[in-house]
Design a protein around this motif. Sequence first.
Motif, PDB file in Angstrom:
ATOM      1  N   LYS A 187      30.861  22.115  19.782  1.00 50.68           N
ATOM      2  CA  LYS A 187      29.950  21.513  20.753  1.00 50.68           C
ATOM      3  C   LYS A 187      30.633  20.322  21.422  1.00 50.68           C
ATOM      4  O   LYS A 187      31.359  19.567  20.772  1.00 50.68           O
ATOM      5  CB  LYS A 187      28.662  21.046  20.060  1.00 50.68           C
ATOM      6  CG  LYS A 187      27.831  22.185  19.499  1.00 50.68           C
ATOM      7  CD  LYS A 187      26.432  21.744  19.111  1.00 50.68           C
ATOM      8  CE  LYS A 187      26.430  20.846  17.900  1.00 50.68           C
ATOM      9  NZ  LYS A 187      25.054  20.530  17.449  1.00 50.68           N
ATOM     10  N   LEU A 188      30.391  20.170  22.697  1.00 53.28           N
ATOM     11  CA  LEU A 188      30.957  19.028  23.433  1.00 53.28           C
ATOM     12  C   LEU A 188      30.400  17.718  22.887  1.00 53.28           C
ATOM     13  O   LEU A 188      29.223  17.627  22.539  1.00 53.28           O
ATOM     14  CB  LEU A 188      30.621  19.140  24.917  1.00 53.28           C
ATOM     15  CG  LEU A 188      31.392  20.210  25.709  1.00 53.28           C
ATOM     16  CD1 LEU A 188      30.733  20.434  27.058  1.00 53.28           C
ATOM     17  CD2 LEU A 188      32.842  19.813  25.887  1.00 53.28           C
ATOM     18  N   CYS A 189      31.253  16.728  22.800  1.00 53.80           N
ATOM     19  CA  CYS A 189      30.830  15.400  22.333  1.00 53.80           C
ATOM     20  C   CYS A 189      29.868  14.792  23.365  1.00 53.80           C
ATOM     21  O   CYS A 189      30.203  14.691  24.554  1.00 53.80           O
ATOM     22  CB  CYS A 189      32.051  14.495  22.157  1.00 53.80           C
ATOM     23  SG  CYS A 189      31.628  12.787  21.756  1.00 53.80           S
ATOM     24  N   VAL A 190      28.679  14.426  22.918  1.00 55.90           N
ATOM     25  CA  VAL A 190      27.658  13.911  23.842  1.00 55.90           C
ATOM     26  C   VAL A 190      28.046  12.547  24.413  1.00 55.90           C
ATOM     27  O   VAL A 190      27.504  12.119  25.431  1.00 55.90           O
ATOM     28  CB  VAL A 190      26.280  13.811  23.145  1.00 55.90           C
ATOM     29  CG1 VAL A 190      25.774  15.192  22.777  1.00 55.90           C
ATOM     30  CG2 VAL A 190      26.344  12.917  21.914  1.00 55.90           C
ATOM     31  N   VAL A 220      36.438  15.475  27.067  1.00 58.07           N
ATOM     32  CA  VAL A 220      37.261  14.342  27.495  1.00 58.07           C
ATOM     33  C   VAL A 220      37.997  13.750  26.282  1.00 58.07           C
ATOM     34  O   VAL A 220      39.220  13.757  26.222  1.00 58.07           O
ATOM     35  CB  VAL A 220      36.411  13.250  28.189  1.00 58.07           C
ATOM     36  CG1 VAL A 220      37.282  12.044  28.561  1.00 58.07           C
ATOM     37  CG2 VAL A 220      35.742  13.820  29.435  1.00 58.07           C
ATOM     38  N   GLY A 221      37.225  13.252  25.290  1.00 58.32           N
ATOM     39  CA  GLY A 221      37.817  12.646  24.102  1.00 58.32           C
ATOM     40  C   GLY A 221      37.502  11.168  24.015  1.00 58.32           C
ATOM     41  O   GLY A 221      37.695  10.428  24.989  1.00 58.32           O
ATOM     42  N   CYS A 222      36.974  10.745  22.858  1.00 57.01           N
ATOM     43  CA  CYS A 222      36.680   9.331  22.633  1.00 57.01           C
ATOM     44  C   CYS A 222      36.765   9.052  21.133  1.00 57.01           C
ATOM     45  O   CYS A 222      37.059   9.956  20.340  1.00 57.01           O
ATOM     46  CB  CYS A 222      35.279   8.976  23.162  1.00 57.01           C
ATOM     47  SG  CYS A 222      33.926   9.810  22.296  1.00 57.01           S
ATOM     48  N   SER A 223      36.487   7.822  20.727  1.00 57.25           N
ATOM     49  CA  SER A 223      36.598   7.464  19.304  1.00 57.25           C
ATOM     50  C   SER A 223      35.547   8.174  18.462  1.00 57.25           C
ATOM     51  O   SER A 223      35.751   8.412  17.272  1.00 57.25           O
ATOM     52  CB  SER A 223      36.460   5.942  19.143  1.00 57.25           C
ATOM     53  OG  SER A 223      35.204   5.514  19.664  1.00 57.25           O
ATOM     54  N   GLU A 224      34.403   8.525  19.058  1.00 56.89           N
ATOM     55  CA  GLU A 224      33.330   9.185  18.311  1.00 56.89           C
ATOM     56  C   GLU A 224      33.740  10.577  17.847  1.00 56.89           C
ATOM     57  O   GLU A 224      33.315  11.045  16.790  1.00 56.89           O
ATOM     58  CB  GLU A 224      32.067   9.291  19.174  1.00 56.89           C
ATOM     59  CG  GLU A 224      31.358   7.978  19.421  1.00 56.89           C
ATOM     60  CD  GLU A 224      30.622   7.473  18.190  1.00 56.89           C
ATOM     61  OE1 GLU A 224      30.220   8.306  17.362  1.00 56.89           O
ATOM     62  OE2 GLU A 224      30.470   6.250  18.053  1.00 56.89           O
ATOM     63  N   CYS A 225      34.539  11.278  18.648  1.00 60.37           N
ATOM     64  CA  CYS A 225      34.916  12.661  18.329  1.00 60.37           C
ATOM     65  C   CYS A 225      36.379  12.789  17.915  1.00 60.37           C
ATOM     66  O   CYS A 225      36.912  13.913  17.874  1.00 60.37           O
ATOM     67  CB  CYS A 225      34.626  13.576  19.519  1.00 60.37           C
ATOM     68  SG  CYS A 225      35.485  13.119  21.047  1.00 60.37           S
ATOM     69  N   GLY A 226      37.031  11.662  17.606  1.00 58.00           N
ATOM     70  CA  GLY A 226      38.441  11.717  17.204  1.00 58.00           C
ATOM     71  C   GLY A 226      39.351  12.173  18.331  1.00 58.00           C
ATOM     72  O   GLY A 226      40.371  12.828  18.087  1.00 58.00           O
ATOM     73  N   LYS A 239      32.395  17.646  19.027  1.00 57.63           N
ATOM     74  CA  LYS A 239      31.857  17.153  17.758  1.00 57.63           C
ATOM     75  C   LYS A 239      30.728  18.073  17.302  1.00 57.63           C
ATOM     76  O   LYS A 239      29.724  18.217  17.988  1.00 57.63           O
ATOM     77  CB  LYS A 239      31.341  15.718  17.904  1.00 57.63           C
ATOM     78  CG  LYS A 239      31.011  15.073  16.563  1.00 57.63           C
ATOM     79  CD  LYS A 239      30.773  13.591  16.702  1.00 57.63           C
ATOM     80  CE  LYS A 239      30.584  12.954  15.328  1.00 57.63           C
ATOM     81  NZ  LYS A 239      30.352  11.507  15.428  1.00 57.63           N
ATOM     82  N   GLY A 240      30.909  18.697  16.129  1.00 59.17           N
ATOM     83  CA  GLY A 240      29.928  19.645  15.614  1.00 59.17           C
ATOM     84  C   GLY A 240      30.179  21.044  16.145  1.00 59.17           C
ATOM     85  O   GLY A 240      30.959  21.242  17.092  1.00 59.17           O
ATOM     86  N   ARG A 241      29.533  22.029  15.506  1.00 59.28           N
ATOM     87  CA  ARG A 241      29.678  23.419  15.938  1.00 59.28           C
ATOM     88  C   ARG A 241      28.323  24.117  15.965  1.00 59.28           C
ATOM     89  O   ARG A 241      27.394  23.709  15.288  1.00 59.28           O
ATOM     90  CB  ARG A 241      30.629  24.187  15.008  1.00 59.28           C
ATOM     91  CG  ARG A 241      32.079  23.803  15.159  1.00 59.28           C
ATOM     92  CD  ARG A 241      33.014  24.702  14.413  1.00 59.28           C
ATOM     93  NE  ARG A 241      32.916  24.558  12.965  1.00 59.28           N
ATOM     94  CZ  ARG A 241      33.588  25.305  12.092  1.00 59.28           C
ATOM     95  NH1 ARG A 241      34.388  26.255  12.525  1.00 59.28           N
ATOM     96  NH2 ARG A 241      33.456  25.105  10.800  1.00 59.28           N
TER      97      ARG A 241
END
Length: 474
Positions: A382-385, A399-405, A410-412
Amino acid sequence: MSVRHPLPYAYARANCLLLEHDGQRLTLWASQGVSPAALSEVLRKHAVHTIEQDAPDVLMQRIATAYSAGEGSAAAVVGEVESAVDLSRMMQDLPAVEDLLEASNDAPIIRMLNALLTQAAKDGASDIHIEPYERNSVVRFRVDGTLREVVQPNKALHAALISRLKIMAELDISEKRMPQDGRISLRIGGRAVDVRVSTLPSAHGERAVLRILDKGDANKFTLESLGMSGDSLAQFKRLLRQPHGIVLVTGPTGSGKTTTLYAGLATVDAATTNVLTVEDPVEYELPGIGQTQVNHKIDLTFAKSLRAILRQDPDVIMIGEIRDLETAQIAVQASLTGHLVLATLHTNDAPSAVARLTDMGIEPFLLSSSLLGVLAQRLVRKLCVHCKREDDQGRWHPVGCSECGMSGYKGRTGVYELMVADDEVRALIHAQASEAKLFEVAQLNGMKTMRDDGDRLVAQGVTSLEEVLRVTRE
């Protein structure tokens, strides 16, 4: 215990008290039913400025979060251990770890392993890979189905790390030439976690893979929470309400088949029906359900377990995996004699499950009489919200941020393909029709492919088109 949280974790958890120091003031969090003796002891030893009240369950969660946050990252602990550990001292009679948050002052190697396990649980990792190479070791976590490197410990620490793992899993630490399997039961912040350990000799030493199972997750599984919706959800629930027949869930290893079956079993009323399972291994313990684990060391196979289960007056039988003809034959016979059988199979899509069973040796006329339906599935990330981005055409991208490493995901969730065995499909199975013909007829009768289901998630902004294409490969 730390400067920020002066109370030992075990004491804080046992008495439901949290003492926090923000650099200037000491705040004590307590629940309504706190022991007066424990409260007075804390007030006697510490100059508390304010006392706050909270509900016991909320406070226990706050305590777990506070102490796990103080653990530091695994990389930081590994770096600290590398500079402090005396490699000449071998560990003897190492103590068992009851709760990893209590083990902040243990031996360096133990602290290092505890930090890895704690961070893996916090990151939601399903596996930890500890791999030796010529010059260094590598620790990787599998998060949301993909491996990511976490840290590279010094090669000199590798043997001690594997030895500690073996002690925790009750394996033979002197045997380095043969693969070994074991399990560790531990708690992380009050949560029960089961760790399956597998070691394998390699060119530069033993490598280990740890499968992490959060025992608290089993009761959270519902078909809706796994991403199933619409017609597929309604049809699958209808199949689970049938009095007899066989329902198959198919997909590659790690696609969530067993989780789907667990969620399906949750819809069955265990109070009025006898539900029995045969698994390898039992991943989650379900209340009100009899679960049997196969044991190859004593030749307790799926087939032997199934024969015994049929003498236990079952209504619903779940089979962890149909691997051979004997298991398949017993499953089909059980479904023909008044039992609902749920099982998993390794195939790429729903119609090919029929060909797989007939290739095993199941007679087509038996299969056409017993099969209720086949659910094929895959897991998509799932895309990181927090960081997903929408383009001009209304499609979402990672995109990528600290929340999703920095992965963008993040999540499936699942994408599904349900083939219901109606009269036309049964006739084709009986006539030994090809997979292509089965697929064509099933689609005409309303079957949505995994790609179609994935397009629904893309339209909702849950995942990206490239992720659906990666998983379905059509």
